[in-house]
Design an enzyme around this catalytic site. Structure first.
Site, PDB file in Angstrom:
ATOM      1  N   TRP A 187       0.859  -1.185   0.000  1.00 49.61           N
ATOM      2  CA  TRP A 187       0.000   0.000   0.000  1.00 49.61           C
ATOM      3  C   TRP A 187       0.900   1.242   0.000  1.00 49.61           C
ATOM      4  CZ3 TRP A 187      -0.164   3.786   3.939  1.00 49.61           C
ATOM      5  CH2 TRP A 187      -1.030   4.854   3.632  1.00 49.61           C
ATOM      6  N   GLU A 228      -3.113  -2.837  -2.498  1.00 49.95           N
ATOM      7  CA  GLU A 228      -4.233  -2.255  -1.737  1.00 49.95           C
ATOM      8  C   GLU A 228      -4.518  -0.826  -2.198  1.00 49.95           C
ATOM      9  OE1 GLU A 228      -3.413  -1.925   2.455  1.00 49.95           O
ATOM     10  OE2 GLU A 228      -5.462  -1.304   2.940  1.00 49.95           O
ATOM     11  N   LYS A 230      -7.186   2.700  -2.332  1.00 46.09           N
ATOM     12  CA  LYS A 230      -7.784   3.557  -1.321  1.00 46.09           C
ATOM     13  C   LYS A 230      -8.483   4.727  -2.005  1.00 46.09           C
ATOM     14  CE  LYS A 230      -6.283   5.808   2.911  1.00 46.09           C
ATOM     15  NZ  LYS A 230      -5.392   5.660   4.052  1.00 46.09           N
ATOM     16  N   ASP A 261      -9.751  -3.025   1.724  1.00 48.50           N
ATOM     17  CA  ASP A 261      -9.796  -2.533   3.104  1.00 48.50           C
ATOM     18  C   ASP A 261     -11.166  -1.903   3.324  1.00 48.50           C
ATOM     19  OD1 ASP A 261      -9.621  -0.541   5.264  1.00 48.50           O
ATOM     20  OD2 ASP A 261      -7.481  -0.993   5.304  1.00 48.50           O
ATOM     21  N   HIS A 264     -11.682   1.884   3.048  1.00 43.03           N
ATOM     22  CA  HIS A 264     -11.105   2.596   1.901  1.00 43.03           C
ATOM     23  C   HIS A 264     -12.085   2.956   0.795  1.00 43.03           C
ATOM     24  CE1 HIS A 264      -6.620   1.542   2.766  1.00 43.03           C
ATOM     25  NE2 HIS A 264      -7.244   2.060   3.789  1.00 43.03           N
ATOM     26  N   HIS A 288      -8.672  -6.374   4.424  1.00 41.77           N
ATOM     27  CA  HIS A 288      -8.275  -5.638   5.620  1.00 41.77           C
ATOM     28  C   HIS A 288      -9.570  -5.323   6.358  1.00 41.77           C
ATOM     29  CE1 HIS A 288      -3.919  -4.112   4.909  1.00 41.77           C
ATOM     30  NE2 HIS A 288      -4.017  -5.405   5.037  1.00 41.77           N
ATOM     31  N   ASP A 296     -11.743   7.015   7.141  1.00 41.39           N
ATOM     32  CA  ASP A 296     -10.910   5.814   7.247  1.00 41.39           C
ATOM     33  C   ASP A 296     -10.183   5.830   8.596  1.00 41.39           C
ATOM     34  OD1 ASP A 296      -9.372   3.556   6.566  1.00 41.39           O
ATOM     35  OD2 ASP A 296      -7.794   4.812   5.710  1.00 41.39           O
ATOM     36  N   ASP A 298      -9.922   3.635  11.028  1.00 40.71           N
ATOM     37  CA  ASP A 298      -9.305   2.413  11.553  1.00 40.71           C
ATOM     38  C   ASP A 298      -9.680   2.134  13.005  1.00 40.71           C
ATOM     39  OD1 ASP A 298      -7.499   1.242   9.363  1.00 40.71           O
ATOM     40  OD2 ASP A 298      -6.925   3.346   9.331  1.00 40.71           O
ATOM     41  N   ASP A 328      -7.041  -4.654  10.086  1.00 39.13           N
ATOM     42  CA  ASP A 328      -6.325  -3.382   9.952  1.00 39.13           C
ATOM     43  C   ASP A 328      -7.030  -2.306  10.764  1.00 39.13           C
ATOM     44  OD1 ASP A 328      -4.714  -1.311   9.281  1.00 39.13           O
ATOM     45  OD2 ASP A 328      -5.248  -1.244   7.150  1.00 39.13           O
TER      46      ASP A 328
HETATM   47  C1  RNT Z   1      -3.653   2.525   4.971  1.00 40.01           C
HETATM   48  C2  RNT Z   1      -3.828   1.095   4.665  1.00 40.01           C
HETATM   49  C3  RNT Z   1      -2.719   0.187   5.119  1.00 40.01           C
HETATM   50  C4  RNT Z   1      -2.210   0.515   6.496  1.00 40.01           C
HETATM   51  C5  RNT Z   1      -1.240  -0.494   7.033  1.00 40.01           C
HETATM   52  C6  RNT Z   1      -0.502   0.040   8.235  1.00 40.01           C
HETATM   53  O1  RNT Z   1      -4.768   3.262   4.727  1.00 40.01           O
HETATM   54  O2  RNT Z   1      -5.034   0.647   5.174  1.00 40.01           O
HETATM   55  O3  RNT Z   1      -3.144  -1.120   5.032  1.00 40.01           O
HETATM   56  O4  RNT Z   1      -3.257   0.657   7.414  1.00 40.01           O
HETATM   57  O5  RNT Z   1      -0.407  -0.921   6.055  1.00 40.01           O
HETATM   58 ZN    ZN Z   2      -5.416  -1.474   5.024  1.00 40.29          ZN
END
Ligand code: RNT
Ligand code: ZN
Length: 421
Positions: A187, A228, A230, A261, A264, A288, A296, A298, A328
């Site tokens: 990513w 990955e 986003k 993810d 994302h 993820h 986003d 997390d 994630d």
């Molecule tokens: C970032 C991505 C990625 C990170 C990790 C730390 O937006 O989601 O996967 O969260 O690699």
């Molecule tokens: Zn991620």
């Protein structure tokens, strides 16, 4: 098997599910086989060991200042061990390149080698767990302008290509040492805060960089790569080079794994709905599992509708065997070990709910045009007693059931985490 209430509840639940034609034993066996990839960055807010006090850059952020974050690999592994002891099943560790152990020596990211992960490998071998890997394109002076693999600066771009190549070799090295395949995910943070005047050029550069990065053939039984995408990041709100469309095209044409993810996409866009499309074109998927709150963010994964929709999709489509499930999230505002435990246990609960669904019957109703029956069953199945099966599963797997894991997590916090100053 100490708790008689758990026993009795389980037996009643087993009978209830049996009436729907669902075998709870089979569901638990299937759950046992699922190995989640647990992200190291929850343990230390994504800092890594390269520059632990430096800022996290690249459009991602850990907020909160709960005491006790891991400061080195020994502490991080100890935290992992505590988390693992409170989670049923055998799971994997997901590392980032910045978690290399270089013995105090500065090793640039394009010079990282498998041997810098020997500490992790030995530990994983001892614990009989697998490792997954990630290249780290953020939190570094050479991507401080917001660009890494898509940089117009050729020297910077080359540096990051070499880093990606090094990361893949590390993945294969770990895979060989452990005898377990490593998924290496890539990513990049690249993008612009404000309106871009040339959306094509950075993507053209990224395409070339990725092709260079992946040109070396590695044994797919040792290392397999994922990309990955986003939608936006902090500081890349207007334009992200590695968008979903970019990577979907890339993954399909280059036969790479796609990483989706859950944080994302647009907030109303659901990853659960994307899986069946992606699976038509790709062999394997990386997830993820995350929880975005308004952005986003997390947040720690919770047992919410989208998580259950996601796991149901994996079961209904028979995709579990082709899906690599990574987590994630990184929350620095609560006990970090507890955050892991909560997020992983919620993901496992969602998988169990899906595995216990009388899917056949709902799908049969749909196929025959009985849409009333379909909706009725979907709603009625929501209150089937999966919690009794979950508690029983935890007990048989030798980990605390219900909420009792929290006592151990708190004890560990008192004994170790709070002493880290
Ligand atoms: C970032 C991505 C990625 C990170 C990790 C730390 O937006 O989601 O996967 O969260 O690699
Ligand atoms: Zn991620």
């Amino acid at each position: 098997m100490g708790d008689s209430l758990i026993q009795a509840s389980y037996l009643a639940a087993k009978e209830t599910y049996a009436r729907w034609g669902v075998d709870t034993g089979k569901a638990m066996d299937a759950l046992k086989k699922i190995s989640l990839s647990i992200q190291c960055w929850q343990g230390d807010d994504g800092s890594g060991f390269e520059n632990p006090t430096g800022p996290l850059t690249g459009g991602i952020a850990a907020t909160g200042n709960h005491p006790g974050k891991a400061r080195n690999a020994t502490e991080l592994r100890s935290d992992y061990e505590t988390a693992f002891s409170l989670i049923p099943g055998s799971h994997r560790v997901n590392l980032h390149a910045i978690y290399a152990e270089t013995g105090g020596k500065k090793v640039e990211r394009d010079e990282l080698l498998g041997e810098h992960f020997e500490g992790w490998i030995d530990w994983a071998r001892e614990k009989k767990i697998g490792i997954d890997f990630n290249s780290t394109f953020y939190s570094h002076p050479l991507s401080a302008d917001g660009f890494s693999l898509s940089s117009r600066d050729e020297a910077k771009r080359r540096f990051w290509v070499r880093h990606g190549q090094a990361s893949r070799r590390i993945g294969a090295y770990i895979g060989e040492k452990l005898g377990k395949r490593v998924v290496t995910n890539h990513w990049i943070p690249d993008g612009y805060k404000d309106m871009s005047a040339n959306r094509l050029e950075p993507r053209t550069i990224l395409l070339r960089s990725l092709d260079e990065m992946f040109s070396e053939q590695l044994n797919p039984l040792l290392n397999i790569d994922a990309v990955e995408g986003k939608l936006f990041g902090l500081g890349s709100e207007s334009y992200v080079v590695g968008s979903h469309e970019f990577y979907l095209g890339y993954a399909i044409t280059r036969k790479k794994m796609m990483c989706l993810d859950m944080g994302h996409f647009h907030p109303t866009e659901m990853v659960s709905d994307k899986i069946s499309s992606v699976m038509l074109y790709l062999d394997e998927l990386l997830l993820h599992v995350s929880r975005g709150v308004r952005w986003d963010s997390d947040h720690v994964v919770a047992l919410d509708d989208e998580l259950i929709a996601l796991t149901k999709e994996l079961v209904r489509g028979n995709f579990l065997g082709r899906t690599n499930i990574g987590l994630d999230f990184f929350d620095a505002s609560i006990n970090r070990v507890a955050a892991w435990v909560i997020g992983v246990r919620s993901t496992l609960k969602a998988l169990l709910i899906a595995l216990l669904e009388p899917t056949d019957q709902i799908q049969k109703a749909e196929a025959s045009g009985d849409l009333t029956g379909r909706l009725a069953m979907i709603e009625d199945f929501k209150t089937l007693p999966f919690g009794a099966v979950w508690d029983y599963y935890c007990e048989t797997m030798g980990v605390p059931s219900g909420n009792s894991w929290l006592v151990s997590a708190r004890q560990y916090e008192r004994d170790f985490l709070l002493k880290r100053i």
